[in-house]
Write a protein that holds these residues in place. Structure first.
Motif: not given
Length: 238
Positions: A79-86, A129-135
């Motif tokens: 949800x955070x990434x979809x909304x463009x929130x760091x 943060x977890x999704x970015x690292x896992x990706x």
């Protein structure tokens, strides 16, 4: 055209790289023609997504298809990434909400609401943060490890497909299978593929105007592009 198989699991072809490319083109062409019928709905975005992923004559399986598969398989945005929130922004907001909760200790209900908002921001920051690292890890692992032992696959609401290389050397072989996820649509695709077999003796594979040819990709000669022929030109004009 190489040997073509149809079963409950999908439409499969075994052959060289050009055969795999041709199979993907036929499936896409069939779906596009079916989608032009007023009584049939073919999700255009899903079709274009598959059309982008399917193997092309100028591509390499262990580079281009591998990269596209890894991108498709990567973890979806939270949800955070979809909304463009760091994540840092969420953590900052969480601190602000927490501070506000302490300012409202004399109003328990409002303090609890602020505390809840703070936890939401913390959770969303951790999720992003977890999704970015896992990706990042998943992409590297998939490209460097998984594609050595598993087929390249694609899946969305319209089709499920997998492509694997079964041989190497002078003439690598490939198995490319595509399943249409809707049973009624699958029957229509089957009929359309049969029409292609009957109407078009030779399928002209689409090639880029500037290409390093398929021999650079997989040791197979690329078909010569014909300026006046489209992907379904027959070799027996009447």
């Amino acid at each position: 055209m190489a040997d073509f198989e149809e079963s409950v699991s999908g439409f499969k072809v075994r052959g060289d790289w050009v055969d795999a490319v041709e199979h993907g083109e036929r499936i896409v062409s069939a779906l596009r023609e079916i989608g032009e019928d007023d009584d049939v709905t073919v999700e255009s975005d899903a079709l274009e997504e598959f059309d982008e992923w399917r193997p092309k004559s100028h591509e390499r399986i262990d580079e281009d298809v591998s990269e596209k598969t890894a991108e498709k398989a990567s973890v979806e945005e939270g949800k955070g990434e979809q909304e463009g929130v760091d994540p840092d922004e969420d953590l900052q907001a969480a601190g602000e909400k927490l501070a506000e909760s302490y300012e409202n200790l004399d109003e328990p209900d409002e303090a609890v609401d602020k505390w809840g908002d703070s936890l939401d921001h913390v959770a969303r920051a951790a999720d992003s943060a977890g999704r970015k690292a896992l990706r990042a890890v998943e992409g590297a692992v998939y490209r460097n490890v998984m594609t050595q032992i598993a087929p390249y696959y694609f899946d969305n609401e319209l089709v499920s497909a997998n492509l694997k290389q079964t041989g190497r050397g002078d003439g690598p072989d490939y198995v490319f299978e595509v399943a249409i996820n809707d049973d009624d649509l699958s029957i229509r695709v089957s009929n359309k593929l049969a029409d292609f077999e009957e109407d078009h003796d030779r399928w002209h594979v689409d090639t880029e105007k500037v290409t390093e040819a398929v021999e650079a990709a997989e040791g197979v000669e690329a078909p010569e592009p014909e300026q006046t022929a489209d992907a379904k030109t027959t070799s027996n004009p009447e």
